[in-house]
Motif scaffolding. Structure first.
Motif, PDB file in Angstrom:
ATOM      1  N   LEU A  29     -28.916 -28.172 -24.852  1.00 26.88           N
ATOM      2  CA  LEU A  29     -29.693 -26.950 -24.878  1.00 26.88           C
ATOM      3  C   LEU A  29     -30.168 -26.625 -26.226  1.00 26.88           C
ATOM      4  N   VAL A  30     -31.176 -26.560 -26.692  1.00 27.41           N
ATOM      5  CA  VAL A  30     -31.940 -26.112 -27.736  1.00 27.41           C
ATOM      6  C   VAL A  30     -32.171 -24.781 -27.837  1.00 27.41           C
ATOM      7  N   LEU A  31     -31.730 -23.905 -28.620  1.00 27.71           N
ATOM      8  CA  LEU A  31     -32.092 -22.465 -28.552  1.00 27.71           C
ATOM      9  C   LEU A  31     -33.312 -22.135 -29.741  1.00 27.71           C
ATOM     10  N   ALA A  50     -21.690 -22.827 -24.934  1.00 29.77           N
ATOM     11  CA  ALA A  50     -20.870 -24.165 -25.471  1.00 29.77           C
ATOM     12  C   ALA A  50     -19.987 -24.776 -24.123  1.00 29.77           C
ATOM     13  N   GLU A  51     -19.698 -23.870 -23.391  1.00 30.15           N
ATOM     14  CA  GLU A  51     -18.664 -24.304 -22.277  1.00 30.15           C
ATOM     15  C   GLU A  51     -19.412 -25.332 -21.426  1.00 30.15           C
ATOM     16  N   ASP A  52     -20.998 -25.167 -21.334  1.00 30.51           N
ATOM     17  CA  ASP A  52     -21.542 -25.844 -20.184  1.00 30.51           C
ATOM     18  C   ASP A  52     -22.584 -26.878 -20.975  1.00 30.51           C
ATOM     19  N   PHE A  53     -22.784 -26.651 -22.291  1.00 27.53           N
ATOM     20  CA  PHE A  53     -23.971 -27.081 -22.766  1.00 27.53           C
ATOM     21  C   PHE A  53     -23.511 -27.714 -24.256  1.00 27.53           C
ATOM     22  N   THR A  54     -24.073 -28.907 -24.761  1.00 28.52           N
ATOM     23  CA  THR A  54     -24.048 -29.163 -26.108  1.00 28.52           C
ATOM     24  C   THR A  54     -25.287 -28.459 -26.833  1.00 28.52           C
ATOM     25  N   VAL A  55     -25.073 -27.370 -27.373  1.00 33.53           N
ATOM     26  CA  VAL A  55     -25.980 -26.074 -27.916  1.00 33.53           C
ATOM     27  C   VAL A  55     -26.145 -26.343 -29.445  1.00 33.53           C
ATOM     28  N   GLY A  93     -33.160 -35.562 -22.747  1.00 36.62           N
ATOM     29  CA  GLY A  93     -32.561 -34.714 -21.597  1.00 36.62           C
ATOM     30  C   GLY A  93     -32.379 -33.326 -22.034  1.00 36.62           C
ATOM     31  N   VAL A  94     -33.174 -32.668 -22.823  1.00 33.53           N
ATOM     32  CA  VAL A  94     -33.039 -31.552 -23.390  1.00 33.53           C
ATOM     33  C   VAL A  94     -33.438 -30.234 -22.581  1.00 33.53           C
ATOM     34  N   MET A  95     -32.852 -29.361 -22.437  1.00 25.04           N
ATOM     35  CA  MET A  95     -33.293 -27.949 -21.977  1.00 25.04           C
ATOM     36  C   MET A  95     -33.598 -27.168 -23.335  1.00 25.04           C
ATOM     37  N   VAL A 117     -37.569 -33.706 -23.292  1.00 30.00           N
ATOM     38  CA  VAL A 117     -37.358 -32.396 -22.822  1.00 30.00           C
ATOM     39  C   VAL A 117     -37.454 -32.530 -21.166  1.00 30.00           C
ATOM     40  N   THR A 118     -36.486 -32.025 -20.440  1.00 37.95           N
ATOM     41  CA  THR A 118     -36.544 -32.164 -18.900  1.00 37.95           C
ATOM     42  C   THR A 118     -36.681 -30.757 -18.138  1.00 37.95           C
ATOM     43  N   ARG A 119     -36.381 -29.598 -18.903  1.00 37.68           N
ATOM     44  CA  ARG A 119     -36.340 -28.446 -18.269  1.00 37.68           C
ATOM     45  C   ARG A 119     -36.661 -27.325 -19.315  1.00 37.68           C
ATOM     46  N   ILE A 120     -37.122 -26.389 -19.118  1.00 31.73           N
ATOM     47  CA  ILE A 120     -37.447 -25.390 -19.961  1.00 31.73           C
ATOM     48  C   ILE A 120     -37.137 -23.676 -19.599  1.00 31.73           C
ATOM     49  N   ALA A 121     -37.054 -22.972 -20.564  1.00 32.28           N
ATOM     50  CA  ALA A 121     -36.648 -21.731 -20.012  1.00 32.28           C
ATOM     51  C   ALA A 121     -37.311 -20.621 -21.224  1.00 32.28           C
ATOM     52  N   ALA A 122     -38.072 -19.789 -20.803  1.00 37.60           N
ATOM     53  CA  ALA A 122     -38.995 -19.013 -21.645  1.00 37.60           C
ATOM     54  C   ALA A 122     -38.582 -17.600 -21.449  1.00 37.60           C
ATOM     55  N   ILE A 123     -37.929 -17.125 -22.537  1.00 33.20           N
ATOM     56  CA  ILE A 123     -37.364 -15.672 -22.485  1.00 33.20           C
ATOM     57  C   ILE A 123     -38.152 -14.752 -23.190  1.00 33.20           C
ATOM     58  N   ASN A 124     -38.844 -13.791 -22.574  1.00 37.82           N
ATOM     59  CA  ASN A 124     -39.711 -12.864 -23.292  1.00 37.82           C
ATOM     60  C   ASN A 124     -40.839 -13.699 -23.974  1.00 37.82           C
ATOM     61  N   PRO A 125     -41.598 -14.332 -23.453  1.00 34.34           N
ATOM     62  CA  PRO A 125     -42.556 -15.189 -24.358  1.00 34.34           C
ATOM     63  C   PRO A 125     -43.626 -14.311 -24.899  1.00 34.34           C
ATOM     64  N   TYR A 126     -43.890 -14.741 -26.066  1.00 34.87           N
ATOM     65  CA  TYR A 126     -44.872 -13.921 -26.891  1.00 34.87           C
ATOM     66  C   TYR A 126     -46.174 -14.373 -27.067  1.00 34.87           C
ATOM     67  N   ASP A 127     -46.942 -14.239 -25.864  1.00 35.25           N
ATOM     68  CA  ASP A 127     -48.320 -14.934 -25.744  1.00 35.25           C
ATOM     69  C   ASP A 127     -49.351 -14.177 -25.101  1.00 35.25           C
ATOM     70  N   TYR A 128     -49.316 -12.905 -25.409  1.00 36.89           N
ATOM     71  CA  TYR A 128     -50.214 -11.904 -24.858  1.00 36.89           C
ATOM     72  C   TYR A 128     -50.625 -10.965 -25.768  1.00 36.89           C
ATOM     73  N   ALA A 129     -51.705 -10.067 -25.237  1.00 35.04           N
ATOM     74  CA  ALA A 129     -52.251  -8.962 -26.209  1.00 35.04           C
ATOM     75  C   ALA A 129     -52.558  -9.601 -27.651  1.00 35.04           C
ATOM     76  N   GLN A 130     -53.193 -10.995 -27.657  1.00 31.94           N
ATOM     77  CA  GLN A 130     -53.668 -11.537 -28.851  1.00 31.94           C
ATOM     78  C   GLN A 130     -52.585 -11.357 -30.074  1.00 31.94           C
ATOM     79  N   GLY A 131     -51.680 -11.429 -29.705  1.00 28.88           N
ATOM     80  CA  GLY A 131     -50.321 -11.686 -30.687  1.00 28.88           C
ATOM     81  C   GLY A 131     -49.780 -10.236 -31.141  1.00 28.88           C
ATOM     82  N   ARG A 132     -50.510  -9.248 -30.737  1.00 28.60           N
ATOM     83  CA  ARG A 132     -50.088  -7.850 -31.172  1.00 28.60           C
ATOM     84  C   ARG A 132     -49.266  -7.222 -30.352  1.00 28.60           C
ATOM     85  N   GLY A 133     -48.323  -7.798 -29.610  1.00 18.58           N
ATOM     86  CA  GLY A 133     -47.381  -7.188 -28.678  1.00 18.58           C
ATOM     87  C   GLY A 133     -46.222  -6.632 -29.609  1.00 18.58           C
TER      88      GLY A 133
END
Length: 282
Positions: A29-31, A50-55, A93-95, A117-133
Motif C-alpha cells: 500500500l503506497v500512501l 501495517a497490520e494488513d499491508f506493507t505500507v 501488486g500495489v494498492m 498498480v492493481t487497485r486504487i483508492a482516491a480519498i477526496n481527490p482534488y480534481d474539480y473547480a479548476q483547482g480552486r477547491g
C-alpha cells in the motif's frame, strides 16, 4: 516523533531525493498526501494499516523533506514522480491510495495502465473547480488562492509563510480542528520554511487546473477503484458523482462527519474502508 521505530528512508527518482517510510507486512500500500502537507499526514493510520499491508508513505517533490526542483508542478509532474518511485523500489501488486492531489494521482497512474498498480483508492481527490477547491476551506484559503495567481503578490505572500494562515487553511479542511495534532502543524510549518518551498507551492497553485483537465483520462481505468469522500469535503455532491461516473465500475463511499483531511478527521474509517476494499478485490 509519532513512530520512532520506523526509519526515515530516501529514494532516488529521476535525480530527485524523495523521503519515505516503510513498515508492516502484506500486500503493498503506497500512501500519497495532499498539497502543502507531507507523509506525516498519515500518522494516525499507518500503524493500523501495517497490520494488513506493507505500507509506504512518501513526501511528494516540493513537499515535506523531499527535494524541491525547479519544475512545473502540474498533474503530469506528480504522476511521473510517483510512477518513478514505484519503479525505483521495484514495487508490484500495489494498492495506490491518497488524499486530495494524492487521491487524484492514483487515478492518473491507473489511467496510464501502469502494470505495478492493481487497485486504487482516491480519498477526496482534488480534481474539480479548476483547482480552486482549496478556496472553499476558509477566508484565509481564498486569499492564498487568489494571491497565488498575481505576479509578485503571490510570491510575496508565500514568502511570508505565516503560521496562523497555514493553520487556518488546514483547520478549514477538518470537521474538528482538534483532529490536527499541534506537533504536526509545527512540523509542516518548519518544512514549509525550507528554501524554495514557497516557489513550489505557488507553481502547484498556478497549475492546479491541470488536475481537472486530466480527468478526461479516467475513462481508461480498468482496475478496481474506490472513491472515499468525507461528507464535509470541499467537493460538492455533483462533483463527487461526476468522478464516479468517469471511472468504469468505481465504488464510492461517504464518511459522515469527515472533512478534506480524512486521515486526520476519521482515521478509523479510512483504515476500515481500505481493508474492506483489499478483501473485496483480492
Amino acid at each position: 516523533r509519532w513512530a520512532p521505530d520506523i526509519p526515515i528512508k530516501y529514494a532516488e527518482v529521476a535525480g530527485l531525493r524523495l523521503r519515505y517510510i516503510k513498515t508492516g507486512q502484506g500486500p503493498v500500500l503506497v500512501l500519497l498526501h495532499t498539497l502543502r502537507t507531507q507523509l506525516d499526514l498519515f500518522e494516525k493510520v499507518v500503524s493500523d494499516l501495517a497490520e494488513d499491508f506493507t505500507v509506504y508513505a512518501l513526501d511528494l517533490p516540493g513537499h515535506g523533506y523531499s527535494d524541491i526542483p525547479d519544475a512545473k508542478y502540474d498533474a503530469a509532474f506528480f504522476t511521473d514522480a510517483v510512477e518513478g518511485f514505484l519503479e525505483a523500489l521495484n514495487l508490484h501488486g500495489v494498492m495506490l491510495a491518497g488524499v486530495s492531489i494524492g487521491g487524484a494521482i492514483p487515478l492518473l497512474v491507473a489511467a496510464r495502465n501502469n502494470p505495478r498498480v492493481t487497485r486504487i483508492a482516491a480519498i477526496n481527490p482534488y480534481d474539480y473547480a479548476q483547482g480552486r477547491g482549496m478556496a472553499r476551506s476558509s477566508f484565509a484559503a481564498r486569499l492564498v488562492v487568489a494571491a497565488a495567481n498575481i505576479p509578485v503578490v503571490g510570491e510575496t505572500m508565500m514568502r511570508l509563510r505565516n503560521f496562523f494562515i497555514m493553520k487556518n487553511v488546514l483547520e478549514g479542511g477538518v470537521s474538528d480542528p482538534c483532529s490536527i495534532p499541534p506537533p504536526l502543524l509545527q512540523e509542516m510549518y518548519l518544512s514549509g520554511n525550507r528554501k524554495n518551498h514557497y516557489r513550489a507551492f505557488i507553481s502547484l497553485l498556478r497549475n492546479a487546473g491541470s488536475w481537472q483537465t486530466a480527468t478526461k483520462d479516467y475513462a481508461r481505468i480498468t482496475i478496481p477503484a474506490l472513491f472515499i469522500w468525507g461528507s464535509r469535503d470541499w467537493a460538492k455532491p455533483a462533483e463527487r458523482e461526476h468522478d464516479r461516473q468517469l471511472v468504469p465500475g468505481a465504488r464510492m463511499v461517504t464518511v459522515e462527519g469527515g472533512g478534506h483531511f480524512l486521515p486526520l478527521d476519521k482515521p478509523a474509517e479510512v483504515v476500515r474502508h481500505l481493508r474492506e476494499f483489499l478483501h473485496a478485490t483480492s
